[in-house]
Design a protein around this motif. Sequence first.
Motif, PDB file in Angstrom:
ATOM      1  N   ASP A  15       1.524   0.564   6.875  1.00  0.00           N
ATOM      2  CA  ASP A  15       1.404  -0.654   6.273  1.00  0.00           C
ATOM      3  C   ASP A  15       0.863  -1.930   7.277  1.00  0.00           C
ATOM      4  N   TRP A  67      18.106 -11.819  17.524  1.00  0.00           N
ATOM      5  CA  TRP A  67      19.291 -11.812  18.308  1.00  0.00           C
ATOM      6  C   TRP A  67      19.871 -10.443  17.982  1.00  0.00           C
ATOM      7  N   LEU A  68      19.708  -9.910  16.932  1.00  0.00           N
ATOM      8  CA  LEU A  68      20.085  -8.388  16.791  1.00  0.00           C
ATOM      9  C   LEU A  68      19.410  -7.542  17.579  1.00  0.00           C
ATOM     10  N   PHE A  88       3.900  -3.677   8.884  1.00  0.00           N
ATOM     11  CA  PHE A  88       5.445  -3.211   8.482  1.00  0.00           C
ATOM     12  C   PHE A  88       5.615  -1.938   9.087  1.00  0.00           C
ATOM     13  N   SER A  89       4.627  -1.459   9.153  1.00  0.00           N
ATOM     14  CA  SER A  89       4.747  -0.019   9.774  1.00  0.00           C
ATOM     15  C   SER A  89       3.434   0.709  10.029  1.00  0.00           C
ATOM     16  N   SER A 145      15.543 -17.260   0.091  1.00  0.00           N
ATOM     17  CA  SER A 145      17.001 -18.097   0.445  1.00  0.00           C
ATOM     18  C   SER A 145      16.708 -19.149  -0.944  1.00  0.00           C
ATOM     19  N   ALA A 156      15.328 -21.663   6.146  1.00  0.00           N
ATOM     20  CA  ALA A 156      15.943 -20.394   6.156  1.00  0.00           C
ATOM     21  C   ALA A 156      15.231 -19.206   6.828  1.00  0.00           C
ATOM     22  N   ARG A 157      14.128 -19.269   6.960  1.00  0.00           N
ATOM     23  CA  ARG A 157      13.122 -18.484   7.597  1.00  0.00           C
ATOM     24  C   ARG A 157      13.482 -18.478   8.989  1.00  0.00           C
ATOM     25  N   PRO A 173       0.803  -1.192  -0.021  1.00  0.00           N
ATOM     26  CA  PRO A 173       0.028   0.053   0.075  1.00  0.00           C
ATOM     27  C   PRO A 173       0.909   1.168   0.016  1.00  0.00           C
ATOM     28  N   GLU A 195       5.877   6.514  15.298  1.00  0.00           N
ATOM     29  CA  GLU A 195       6.306   5.537  14.475  1.00  0.00           C
ATOM     30  C   GLU A 195       7.898   5.441  14.553  1.00  0.00           C
ATOM     31  N   LEU A 209      17.573 -12.082  13.283  1.00  0.00           N
ATOM     32  CA  LEU A 209      16.829 -10.638  13.544  1.00  0.00           C
ATOM     33  C   LEU A 209      16.547 -10.703  15.222  1.00  0.00           C
ATOM     34  N   GLY A 247      10.951 -22.963   2.396  1.00  0.00           N
ATOM     35  CA  GLY A 247      11.573 -21.580   2.539  1.00  0.00           C
ATOM     36  C   GLY A 247      11.428 -21.530   4.195  1.00  0.00           C
ATOM     37  N   GLU A 274      20.437  -8.125  21.191  1.00  0.00           N
ATOM     38  CA  GLU A 274      21.677  -7.405  21.252  1.00  0.00           C
ATOM     39  C   GLU A 274      21.411  -5.842  21.582  1.00  0.00           C
ATOM     40  N   ARG A 275      20.573  -5.330  21.009  1.00  0.00           N
ATOM     41  CA  ARG A 275      20.490  -3.874  21.135  1.00  0.00           C
ATOM     42  C   ARG A 275      19.880  -3.330  22.335  1.00  0.00           C
ATOM     43  N   GLY A 282      15.776 -22.148  -0.794  1.00  0.00           N
ATOM     44  CA  GLY A 282      14.449 -22.748  -0.498  1.00  0.00           C
ATOM     45  C   GLY A 282      13.310 -21.963  -0.946  1.00  0.00           C
ATOM     46  N   ASP A 283      13.408 -20.520  -1.196  1.00  0.00           N
ATOM     47  CA  ASP A 283      12.294 -19.711  -1.574  1.00  0.00           C
ATOM     48  C   ASP A 283      12.585 -18.606  -2.454  1.00  0.00           C
ATOM     49  N   GLY A 324       2.884   2.532   3.034  1.00  0.00           N
ATOM     50  CA  GLY A 324       4.125   1.874   3.343  1.00  0.00           C
ATOM     51  C   GLY A 324       5.428   2.420   3.036  1.00  0.00           C
ATOM     52  N   ARG A 358      16.098 -19.506  10.416  1.00  0.00           N
ATOM     53  CA  ARG A 358      17.470 -18.751  10.670  1.00  0.00           C
ATOM     54  C   ARG A 358      17.393 -17.317  10.618  1.00  0.00           C
ATOM     55  N   GLN A 359      16.588 -16.746   9.731  1.00  0.00           N
ATOM     56  CA  GLN A 359      16.693 -15.372   9.287  1.00  0.00           C
ATOM     57  C   GLN A 359      15.829 -14.431  10.709  1.00  0.00           C
TER      58      GLN A 359
END
Lengths: 469, 469
Positions: free
Chosen positions: B211, B18-19, B207-208, A208, B8-9, A2, B248, B16, B5, B22-23, A210-211, A5, B11-12
């Motif tokens: 969005d 973890w990051l 997403f925000s 990835s 890998a998702r 949208p 935001e 995120l 997928g 960490e912050r 895989g995707d 975003g 792991r991704q």
Amino acid sequence: MPAGGAAARGRQRALLSWLLHERWTHPRLGRLLEKLQPYEESLPYDSDEASLIRVARKQFERESRVPAAFMETMTRHFAATYQAWSKARPADDFSKVEPYLEKTLEYSRQYARYFEPDHLADPLIESFAREGLKAEEIRSLFSRLRSELVPLVRQVVEQPIADDSCLRQSFPEQQQWDFGLRVIERLGYDFSRGRQDRTLHPFCTKFSVGDVRITTRLKENRLGEALFCTIHESGHAMYEQGIRMELEGTPLARGTSSGVHESQSRLWENIVGRSRGFWEHFYPQLQETFPEQLKNVSLDTFYRAINKVEPSLIRTAADELTYNLHVMIRFDLELDLLEGKLAVKDLPEAWRERYKRDLGVFDPGDRDGVLQDVHWHFGTIGGMFQGYTLGNILSAQFYEAALKAHPEIPDQIRGGTFDTLHGWLRENIYQHGRKFTAAELVERVTGSPLTIDPYVRYLKQKYGELYSL
Amino acid sequence: MPAGGAAARGRQRALLSWLLHERWTHPRLGRLLEKLQPYEESLPYDSDEASLIRVARKQFERESRVPAAFMETMTRHFAATYQAWSKARPADDFSKVEPYLEKTLEYSRQYARYFEPDHLADPLIESFAREGLKAEEIRSLFSRLRSELVPLVRQVVEQPIADDSCLRQSFPEQQQWDFGLRVIERLGYDFSRGRQDRTLHPFCTKFSVGDVRITTRLKENRLGEALFCTIHESGHAMYEQGIRMELEGTPLARGTSSGVHESQSRLWENIVGRSRGFWEHFYPQLQETFPEQLKNVSLDTFYRAINKVEPSLIRTAADELTYNLHVMIRFDLELDLLEGKLAVKDLPEAWRERYKRDLGVFDPGDRDGVLQDVHWHFGTIGGMFQGYTLGNILSAQFYEAALKAHPEIPDQIRGGTFDTLHGWLRENIYQHGRKFTAAELVERVTGSPLTIDPYVRYLKQKYGELYSL
């Protein structure tokens, strides 16, 4: 997405780029890579480990040259430029993007200068397309190709224009969609590791190995639009799906260059998908899908229709033969801008002149002229376009090598079987991901450096036959 | 997402998280927050700045208690558990998840122990749902609600069951889809900052603030399925869309707790969307959309059909009245597991017993029993379910406050206008994001602490009328 975003996505992308840049340029990474040098040298050049260290070092060195703050400023500028372009294009108003492009040119030059290059385009081509070729090499390659293409196009255009009215009937979208999916499943696109969705501008996107997803666009009164987009994107996708799982999660797990990537979308779309043999197999199925529309259309008429040559204004709608002229115009203009031979304000005029000279078409507006492509409006000027034509050149060079190894491939295509070709591509190109540069890969696979000869041979044979030249 | 997928998702997402962890736990953040304390104290409690510092400090303190390595191990375990569950459920085989759940229980306890809590469930409820309530408070709240609900359900069930066959005809999916979109546009869901897509399990994702998307599921022979899912998710989405843009990009820009979030989906779905007034406006339009199917179905029949009460096995398919019984069973079992009163291996049996006792239904299998919900198979045991019923309770408490401020709301709903209600919710709840805890918010908005009274009043009135009790 949208409309609301866009702003946040810009910020999120900028953050992710920044985090990535921070990691790629971390001094500890540099020290580790240094420590690994003896290990790397003890390993075969083409081993996963040596390749990983080599490719990572190259990226570390490249990214370390550009200050993070500059990258951030430039990326933010791109987001603003894109916004301006998306308003300027419908308004057919170049002046709305002109000041942005001025800045883009400035940033592109500044970016390049961090590398102290021979030609300002070199670092841009290397960073954003990883072609492994200098601007001057590409310029001379393109100049040879142009000298072959221009007379060929002229010869073809002198012939009666192909009749493609058979493609302009009403073809219900759902059947077009289903047919496209059936075709790429046959080619070897793996739906357990991908899917197709609908968009305005087709693309391939990867989460990835895989995707790996693709999108296409549908037009009810334009058969082929969806199908060839689908095949094109599935070519990109099969490349990414074919990368060895062992490389997943490393910087090696992606296609090696824009040119090699484009060679795969073009190989499947044009060399395979627009060949007569391909349609000897699929045309009866297409007729079954659209019996009313195609019952009186012969294979020959259909084949000529999907290979119609007609110089036009829009790159993405161009036929196989004139397409490269569009690309080479952009490449030359990029170099002229970077070299200071051309000012941004004179770009629309220069565009029109080149289109008139190279393609014999003219349009007074900018909407379908210099504003037609998004590339300069969300990235640098330089490095953005050469990959499309390098891809065409490579597609033929790779295909010729595949035929040499497996002369039975054309017969198999006529029989609707693509395993041998797909297997050969996976074995020789896909599985390696980014282990080799484009230049290394083409040498390994074809035994010779990048050359336009197979591509020129392919075009002359195909269009010579089609237009009885 | 294509099946390939998933790995890998996982792991991704882990990366995120973890990051982010960490912050959130960086000592510099702690020092900055400390430095900001005098500034915070100089500001009004409900100012953006003071709220930001307060909420950030709370999260800093919470996240700092749990070692990053533990979080990573636990998150990886969740991914494996989810995989096991997605095979165990179709196979109706609890033994396939049992060892995973044992570990989940262990990790949940370990997580809680880092906080040295009164009750092991307290930190889980606080971290994963931010209800601002202790387990014991919720237990006593639920026990009071159960003592009201069980007799009410019993009374209703003794009446003749509502006939909902009118919803089980054939309703083409596209029309259902379009109708749902029209309804939520009217409620105030902003399509320039969102969109709806199709899935198996409906959800809202953000997403925000610009969005906020929703999904729904469609069943041709089940009118209402898509519509009420769409309204439900639009409730979540309008909450997130209503957060003030100024917040935001800060930790304040999200709904405050699971319970308050659910109160918004439930308010729009049930209190508004399943009310008679709502359908006085929309039913003629629905009849126009499905003239064949609904021409002989009166508004009254339709209204009774969409509010049919029938004790059943599946939480997500439960009616408004029995739904809370499902939730409270899960909440009690979570506490029993955490307290060591119940062993994981005895969970299926305990589940069946409680369903028989509370709802009077029995199924020998686990597929539609203890395996039906994903929650314990991708997160902790504890903190996962109470929000659903807290949301129901809160929805009525908030709605009563809205009516007190604007007694004209029911008339407006009958006229198909929702601006006053939506505006009141945005003003009093949505715009604040996470500035206030659930407990603070309910006090500010309604002038009293969380109470079941408005909810019980609402249920008794609605179902008393429907079933002439």
